[in-house]
Write a protein that holds these residues in place. Sequence first.
Motif, PDB file in Angstrom:
ATOM      1  N   TRP A 168       0.827  -1.212   0.000  1.00 31.77           N
ATOM      2  CA  TRP A 168       0.000   0.000   0.000  1.00 31.77           C
ATOM      3  C   TRP A 168       0.856   1.254   0.000  1.00 31.77           C
ATOM      4  CZ3 TRP A 168      -4.972   0.141  -1.199  1.00 31.77           C
ATOM      5  CH2 TRP A 168      -5.710  -1.049  -1.115  1.00 31.77           C
ATOM      6  N   THR A 171       1.970   1.637  -3.715  1.00 35.17           N
ATOM      7  CA  THR A 171       0.938   2.097  -4.648  1.00 35.17           C
ATOM      8  C   THR A 171       0.469   3.510  -4.280  1.00 35.17           C
ATOM      9  OG1 THR A 171      -0.731   0.839  -3.420  1.00 35.17           O
ATOM     10  CG2 THR A 171       0.128  -0.163  -5.412  1.00 35.17           C
ATOM     11  N   MET A 174       2.915   5.805  -5.745  1.00 36.46           N
ATOM     12  CA  MET A 174       2.761   5.838  -7.205  1.00 36.46           C
ATOM     13  C   MET A 174       1.591   6.714  -7.627  1.00 36.46           C
ATOM     14  SD  MET A 174       2.397   2.543  -9.735  1.00 36.46           S
ATOM     15  CE  MET A 174       1.201   1.746  -8.681  1.00 36.46           C
ATOM     16  N   LEU A 175       0.493   6.653  -6.846  1.00 40.39           N
ATOM     17  CA  LEU A 175      -0.674   7.469  -7.183  1.00 40.39           C
ATOM     18  C   LEU A 175      -0.381   8.954  -7.010  1.00 40.39           C
ATOM     19  CD1 LEU A 175      -3.499   5.240  -5.702  1.00 40.39           C
ATOM     20  CD2 LEU A 175      -3.294   5.960  -8.083  1.00 40.39           C
ATOM     21  N   GLY A 178       3.306   9.265  -9.614  1.00 44.07           N
ATOM     22  CA  GLY A 178       3.246   8.710 -10.963  1.00 44.07           C
ATOM     23  C   GLY A 178       4.285   7.626 -11.185  1.00 44.07           C
ATOM     24  N   GLU A 299       2.984  19.093  -7.906  1.00 46.96           N
ATOM     25  CA  GLU A 299       2.459  20.341  -8.466  1.00 46.96           C
ATOM     26  C   GLU A 299       2.127  21.395  -7.409  1.00 46.96           C
ATOM     27  OE1 GLU A 299       1.154  17.343  -8.792  1.00 46.96           O
ATOM     28  OE2 GLU A 299      -1.021  17.326  -8.487  1.00 46.96           O
ATOM     29  N   LYS A 310      -0.369  15.986   1.797  1.00 46.24           N
ATOM     30  CA  LYS A 310      -1.631  15.318   2.135  1.00 46.24           C
ATOM     31  C   LYS A 310      -1.398  13.820   2.223  1.00 46.24           C
ATOM     32  CE  LYS A 310      -4.711  18.687  -0.078  1.00 46.24           C
ATOM     33  NZ  LYS A 310      -5.695  18.903  -1.156  1.00 46.24           N
ATOM     34  N   PRO A 311      -2.257  13.134   2.997  1.00 45.64           N
ATOM     35  CA  PRO A 311      -2.058  11.683   3.125  1.00 45.64           C
ATOM     36  C   PRO A 311      -2.236  10.979   1.782  1.00 45.64           C
ATOM     37  CG  PRO A 311      -4.071  12.393   4.258  1.00 45.64           C
ATOM     38  CD  PRO A 311      -3.367  13.622   3.823  1.00 45.64           C
ATOM     39  N   LEU A 312      -1.331  10.072   1.482  1.00 43.43           N
ATOM     40  CA  LEU A 312      -1.377   9.305   0.244  1.00 43.43           C
ATOM     41  C   LEU A 312      -2.663   8.489   0.191  1.00 43.43           C
ATOM     42  CD1 LEU A 312       2.298   7.946   0.163  1.00 43.43           C
ATOM     43  CD2 LEU A 312       1.367   9.925  -1.063  1.00 43.43           C
ATOM     44  N   PHE A 313      -3.186   8.271  -1.009  1.00 42.26           N
ATOM     45  CA  PHE A 313      -4.355   7.415  -1.238  1.00 42.26           C
ATOM     46  C   PHE A 313      -4.045   6.030  -0.706  1.00 42.26           C
ATOM     47  CE2 PHE A 313      -8.001   8.299  -4.192  1.00 42.26           C
ATOM     48  CZ  PHE A 313      -8.755   7.199  -3.833  1.00 42.26           C
ATOM     49  N   PRO A 314      -4.881   5.416   0.123  1.00 44.72           N
ATOM     50  CA  PRO A 314      -6.125   5.876   0.710  1.00 44.72           C
ATOM     51  C   PRO A 314      -5.981   6.239   2.195  1.00 44.72           C
ATOM     52  CG  PRO A 314      -6.039   3.496   0.837  1.00 44.72           C
ATOM     53  CD  PRO A 314      -4.680   3.976   0.400  1.00 44.72           C
ATOM     54  N   ALA A 315      -4.840   6.741   2.617  1.00 44.19           N
ATOM     55  CA  ALA A 315      -4.639   7.034   4.039  1.00 44.19           C
ATOM     56  C   ALA A 315      -5.484   8.232   4.487  1.00 44.19           C
ATOM     57  CB  ALA A 315      -3.166   7.299   4.318  1.00 44.19           C
ATOM     58  N   GLU A 316      -5.757   8.257   5.786  1.00 44.24           N
ATOM     59  CA  GLU A 316      -6.569   9.327   6.366  1.00 44.24           C
ATOM     60  C   GLU A 316      -5.803  10.005   7.497  1.00 44.24           C
ATOM     61  OE1 GLU A 316     -10.854   7.964   6.982  1.00 44.24           O
ATOM     62  OE2 GLU A 316      -9.815   6.086   6.598  1.00 44.24           O
ATOM     63  N   PRO A 330      -3.902   1.509   5.289  1.00 46.45           N
ATOM     64  CA  PRO A 330      -3.356   0.148   5.192  1.00 46.45           C
ATOM     65  C   PRO A 330      -1.839   0.065   5.165  1.00 46.45           C
ATOM     66  CG  PRO A 330      -4.271   0.862   3.085  1.00 46.45           C
ATOM     67  CD  PRO A 330      -4.575   1.948   4.072  1.00 46.45           C
TER      68      PRO A 330
END
Lengths: 469, 469
Positions: A168, A171, A174-175, A178, A299, A310-316, A330
């Motif tokens: 996780w 990925t 990467m999200l 890139g 950017e 900001k927290p990386l997908f999907p972290a909160e 995760p």
Amino acid sequence: MMELTNWLEKRVRLSPGKTALVFQDKQETFLELYEAVQEVAGKLASFGVRAEMYVALLGRNDRETFLMIHALQQLGARTVFLNNRLTATEILFQTRDAQVERCFYVDGFAEKVNGMLAISFTSVMEAPILDAPLVSHFAMEDVASIMYTSGTTGQPKGVMQTFGNHWWSATGSMLNLGLQAGDGWLCAVPIFHISGLSILMRSVIYGIPVYLEEHFDEIRVDAFLRSGEVTMISVVTTMAQRLLDVFTTRYHPNFRCMLLGGGPANKSMLEACFEKGIPLVQSFGMTETASQIVTLPPEEALLKIGSAGKPLFPAEIKISAHGEILLKGPSIMAGYLHNESATKASFDGDDWFQTGDVGYLDEDGFLFVLDRRSDLIISGGENIYPTEIEHVLIAHPNVLEVAVVGATDEKWGEVPVAFIVAKEAMDTALLYEFCQQKIAKFKIPRQFHFLDSLPRTASQKIQRHRLKR
Amino acid sequence: MMELTNWLEKRVRLSPGKTALVFQDKQETFLELYEAVQEVAGKLASFGVRAEMYVALLGRNDRETFLMIHALQQLGARTVFLNNRLTATEILFQTRDAQVERCFYVDGFAEKVNGMLAISFTSVMEAPILDAPLVSHFAMEDVASIMYTSGTTGQPKGVMQTFGNHWWSATGSMLNLGLQAGDGWLCAVPIFHISGLSILMRSVIYGIPVYLEEHFDEIRVDAFLRSGEVTMISVVTTMAQRLLDVFTTRYHPNFRCMLLGGGPANKSMLEACFEKGIPLVQSFGMTETASQIVTLPPEEALLKIGSAGKPLFPAEIKISAHGEILLKGPSIMAGYLHNESATKASFDGDDWFQTGDVGYLDEDGFLFVLDRRSDLIISGGENIYPTEIEHVLIAHPNVLEVAVVGATDEKWGEVPVAFIVAKEAMDTALLYEFCQQKIAKFKIPRQFHFLDSLPRTASQKIQRHRLKR
């Protein structure tokens, strides 16, 4: 149990001819690497290494250690990564705490495992190759790696990072950053740290090369960044500063991310990077989050200078009532090894991980870290916990009271400095020697100041901020 | 249960100002889209839509349907996607089979839901906005979408696609095709199909725009591909052919992937694409695998013409003793809705999904799809693959389209029969002679029928069963 097919094997099936490792200017493909890893796994098996065994690894940033890391994963062992800057005493504590059944070390570090039943890499390489069963799948819930962090109080704790945590993390990164044809990640941070290990894991998942460097050499790294071969690099503040110091011409346009972690950066350094067109990307993370978990999107790097992102997908993320940064997602560790109470204490009632760091979110949801735990010292990317050094010094018969704080240092960012209330006047060299026997060199205070008493609050808490001044 | 934070909400937090949708040349950001989706969700809630409810959706490729899809997800409903090319009878079967509790339809399709308690989009848009609870998390194991597969034989079955299926499909695709700043995916395939829906899901996960097209118009699409705005597009063979037909100048260098799915492609078309520098990427997948699961890496596209590629990370593939393609991986469906026996029958004893397609892996592990297993013609004990004969016939200059199916034969069991769309009238004896030079006698079609067009499904797949009849 969710199982994924063995990542390295999968990667070899997908792209056997792609470059996996560049070390000492020699390239190896995923297929070549895999064949070497299988051989090392067969040798390790002849020492009885098998699935689910806790195995300590005392290595360095080199090809052999790289192969060992992958070979242990292929055998299904759980690797306890030992920091090679630690003392024999510290290493002994960690291997005992983790209840490791085997310990392997790079030959130069024999004295650090003195008295333990440790096996040198040379012995491994000379061993016969057993036809050992390699794991066909990695279970996401399975522990892949253990890394010790010294908490602000008490003993170091072994952070359990699962395969799922690493997946996780890779990925999520990467999200945000890139993934492009021709990507390559330079690793001059230690591979026994999560900053380095996470690069190795990403390499396999993404199918991109690791440019592994034994040490951070700003001249070599500068050349890599101008070559176009390296597109990403992980650095701590001191490395970024050292690169700035030798900066002459712009880096290659292929180079697109200098991922900055390991502590806060000062604004003037960030601005100096942007002036020179260096694509610096700030981040926040820790061993417990399997590397960066909050990262500034490239950017927004210029718009939000000083923010960790900001927290990386999907972290909160959320900020507690006390201003503490809380995280969920995760990539957050399974817990501390053999330490149920510390694990429990690190999560709140709703399963939010309590980072112990203080910060705030701005109106756009960007994280600003205020204090890396108010007392934490970050020196050349290494976390130094004052209490750990204080515990060493207080044990000296001539020391009555002690407080350790960080002092600003041009080269290392911060260095530890000790304030001592002594029974009688003493030579600081003696204190230095005393520390040498117990803690890593980078943790030893650079200065020892003697006071009649430590400044304290009414409730007898030491006022560290007054000592800092 | 593994839960991830609500993807759309997370995406809005991460990149509110990025473009989410381009429809009829109007752009909307993720934040704008999210606000519109919340409104539609509130309206849907006034019709009693709530979490875990099965809800049928009969839409088309437009903004309203796009909003409905997301709004239903935000409410936690399980959407049954109805193919708008189906008859009222077929739609009635599917909504009954799925036991849907609500059915929503685009106004033009009123006659297709005649007699059902269906609600038009207009009624939805006119409804009051209830303050409905939106889901905070998506559970990976939860069913997000249901799509009926026509199935070459027997009744249609409702494929249950979980949030996990969509997630793993999106990340697997990203690990193969990469993710770059400025990416945008053109969707001219139906969004009630997995080919289209998967683009919507990737858009949210990646943070890139969907260029949604109501229909496939080769002139419009050609302009998009030359503009540099669109970097990826999903097509089926006929779309690729229509683009070739209007091709004039090279596409923009930003355009980097024409993902080809929905059935085998003939070699001459593939070669025509590569000659023109079109970055065609072949793939193999189905509703049950949540879109592409085997894809040719872009860098191998030219080396392995005709191959569907390798399974995306971390999917696995093998060929059964009978030549059937078997797949395993986290993007494979949870099963068929309310159809335990069909679900059971589609997996073998070791949980490999049986695709029903026949193929082989070459020495480098690349998949070549031969045929649907059910399309296989067995003639006098010989296996005849229709596509092999089709590839021969399509090379004839007077043949525009061709399909070969098996016809019952007293002597041989089955014999091949060809259906042809020709440029101009021709003598079948010439086709027979043409085949004689290239394939064994038992493979030569016994009959040649000429048609104006071949019967196709909504996804442009040839309906061989209709030809058989």
